[in-house]
Design a protein around this motif. Structure first.
Motif, PDB file in Angstrom:
ATOM      1  N   THR A 233      14.546 -23.480  -7.655  1.00 45.98           N
ATOM      2  CA  THR A 233      14.510 -24.925  -7.892  1.00 45.98           C
ATOM      3  C   THR A 233      13.145 -25.417  -8.357  1.00 45.98           C
ATOM      4  O   THR A 233      12.934 -26.622  -8.499  1.00 45.98           O
ATOM      5  N   THR A 234      12.221 -24.497  -8.616  1.00 45.32           N
ATOM      6  CA  THR A 234      10.904 -24.879  -9.122  1.00 45.32           C
ATOM      7  C   THR A 234      11.043 -25.676 -10.418  1.00 45.32           C
ATOM      8  O   THR A 234      11.851 -25.342 -11.278  1.00 45.32           O
ATOM      9  N   TYR A 235      10.244 -26.734 -10.547  1.00 52.62           N
ATOM     10  CA  TYR A 235      10.185 -27.612 -11.726  1.00 52.62           C
ATOM     11  C   TYR A 235      11.387 -28.547 -11.864  1.00 52.62           C
ATOM     12  O   TYR A 235      11.441 -29.343 -12.800  1.00 52.62           O
ATOM     13  N   LEU A 236      12.352 -28.450 -10.974  1.00 49.29           N
ATOM     14  CA  LEU A 236      13.560 -29.270 -11.124  1.00 49.29           C
ATOM     15  C   LEU A 236      13.453 -30.550 -10.309  1.00 49.29           C
ATOM     16  O   LEU A 236      12.936 -30.544  -9.184  1.00 49.29           O
ATOM     17  N   ASP A 237      13.974 -31.656 -10.871  1.00 53.51           N
ATOM     18  CA  ASP A 237      14.051 -32.880 -10.073  1.00 53.51           C
ATOM     19  C   ASP A 237      15.162 -32.715  -9.045  1.00 53.51           C
ATOM     20  O   ASP A 237      15.915 -31.737  -9.059  1.00 53.51           O
ATOM     21  N   ILE A 238      15.267 -33.683  -8.137  1.00 49.42           N
ATOM     22  CA  ILE A 238      16.168 -33.529  -6.990  1.00 49.42           C
ATOM     23  C   ILE A 238      17.619 -33.344  -7.424  1.00 49.42           C
ATOM     24  O   ILE A 238      18.357 -32.529  -6.850  1.00 49.42           O
ATOM     25  N   ALA A 239      18.054 -34.058  -8.467  1.00 49.17           N
ATOM     26  CA  ALA A 239      19.447 -33.931  -8.911  1.00 49.17           C
ATOM     27  C   ALA A 239      19.722 -32.529  -9.437  1.00 49.17           C
ATOM     28  O   ALA A 239      20.759 -31.929  -9.118  1.00 49.17           O
ATOM     29  N   HIS A 240      18.779 -31.983 -10.223  1.00 51.16           N
ATOM     30  CA  HIS A 240      18.988 -30.637 -10.765  1.00 51.16           C
ATOM     31  C   HIS A 240      18.798 -29.566  -9.695  1.00 51.16           C
ATOM     32  O   HIS A 240      19.406 -28.496  -9.775  1.00 51.16           O
ATOM     33  N   GLN A 241      17.979 -29.844  -8.690  1.00 48.40           N
ATOM     34  CA  GLN A 241      17.880 -28.913  -7.563  1.00 48.40           C
ATOM     35  C   GLN A 241      19.243 -28.731  -6.897  1.00 48.40           C
ATOM     36  O   GLN A 241      19.684 -27.609  -6.634  1.00 48.40           O
ATOM     37  N   ILE A 242      19.907 -29.846  -6.640  1.00 48.00           N
ATOM     38  CA  ILE A 242      21.218 -29.793  -5.993  1.00 48.00           C
ATOM     39  C   ILE A 242      22.234 -29.115  -6.902  1.00 48.00           C
ATOM     40  O   ILE A 242      23.067 -28.318  -6.452  1.00 48.00           O
ATOM     41  N   GLU A 243      22.173 -29.384  -8.213  1.00 50.18           N
ATOM     42  CA  GLU A 243      23.093 -28.744  -9.155  1.00 50.18           C
ATOM     43  C   GLU A 243      22.929 -27.219  -9.111  1.00 50.18           C
ATOM     44  O   GLU A 243      23.921 -26.479  -9.085  1.00 50.18           O
TER      45      GLU A 243
END
Length: 283
Positions: A186-196
């Motif tokens: 999840t590095t570099y990802l915003d919270i929405a993309h982390q969850i995705e």
């Protein structure tokens, strides 16, 4: 229950060969140059689990993952895959069974997203098996699953950090290995993309039966998604087991040095760590 202390041919590794977990680290001493990170470290990854490794910075999480993937040679001990030491396995045979998304990846200059993801199919190519419609399908599905399906003609070095991370995950998925190791996916990802991304990992585990091992920094994400949690500190496994057994206020303070409360996540019922409030000065 409390957390516990704790071949050189082209032939693909046979799934489920032998008894016990497929991927095991035995009596590992790990380090870089003259600096030792871990000694006598023992880890067994439960089959078809979503195992997440947590711990403070520099505790050995990524070092362990590098050793399990053969990117780092142990000073002592061995990593076994289906009972065989991975040090003696042919690179292609290992890559058809064990995939890795490293913490930092560098794409070749001038490569497009589609071409980079297609490189995940390399272990499946050979003298008698060249690029096929099946390879094309897998690449397309991997790109769609990670939300980069419309970026195929873009150059990787033109993308944002979050987009590049999803492209690397797509390449790892295209490799189609039954075991997949992800170092801070999840590095570099915003919270929405982390969850995705974590939802995608959960689907790979639940629907396709893949064994996943991920290093995560967010303890609440780890507790929500993991089926098996490994907590490390100072190069040692402090506790491991189901998140509900491992994530306690005492354990969080011991490992991270952070006073907290652990409550039930209102969405999932998994442990939710709430840091203690900062003491406010008297007015």
């Amino acid at each position: 229950m409390t957390g516990t202390k704790t071949d050189s041919t082209e032939t693909p590794v046979a799934e489920g060969a032998g008894a016990g977990p497929r991927l095991v680290g035995r009596d590992l001493t790990l380090g870089y140059d003259q600096r030792t990170i871990a000694e006598e470290l023992n880890v067994a990854v439960p089959d078809r689990s979503f195992t997440v490794v947590v711990g403070p910075n520099a505790c050995g999480k990524s070092t362990l993952l590098r050793a399990l993937s053969r990117m780092l040679k142990p000073t002592r001990g061995s990593v076994l895959l289906d009972g065989s030491d991975i040090a003696g396995m042919h690179a292609k045979a290992l890559a058809r069974t064990l995939g890795l998304l490293p913490q930092s990846s560098i794409a070749p200059d001038g490569i497009t997203v589609g071409d980079l993801v297609a490189r995940g199919r390399y272990p499946h190519q050979g003298l008698l098996r060249q690029w096929s419609k099946e390879d094309e399908r897998v690449v397309e599905e991997s790109m769609e699953a990670t939300g980069v399906g419309d970026l195929g003609e873009r150059y990787v070095d033109e993308l944002s950090g979050g987009q590049r991370q999803r492209v690397w995950i797509a390449m790892a998925l295209a490799q189609q290995t039954p075991l997949l190791l992800l170092d801070e996916p999840t590095t570099y990802l915003d919270i929405a993309h982390q969850i995705e991304v974590l939802d995608l990992c959960a689907r790979l585990h639940e629907e396709e039966g893949r064994t996943l091992v991920a290093v995560l920094h967010d303890l609440n994400h780890a507790a929500r998604y993991a089926t098996h949690l490994i907590a490390m500190k100072g190069g040692s496994v402090v506790a491991e087991g189901p998140p509900g057994d491992v994530v306690t206020a005492d354990l969080v303070e011991e490992v991270f040095g952070m006073p907290c409360r652990v409550i039930d996540d209102p969405e999932t019922g998994t442990p939710l760590v709430v840091p203690a409030a900062r003491a406010r000065p008297l007015s």
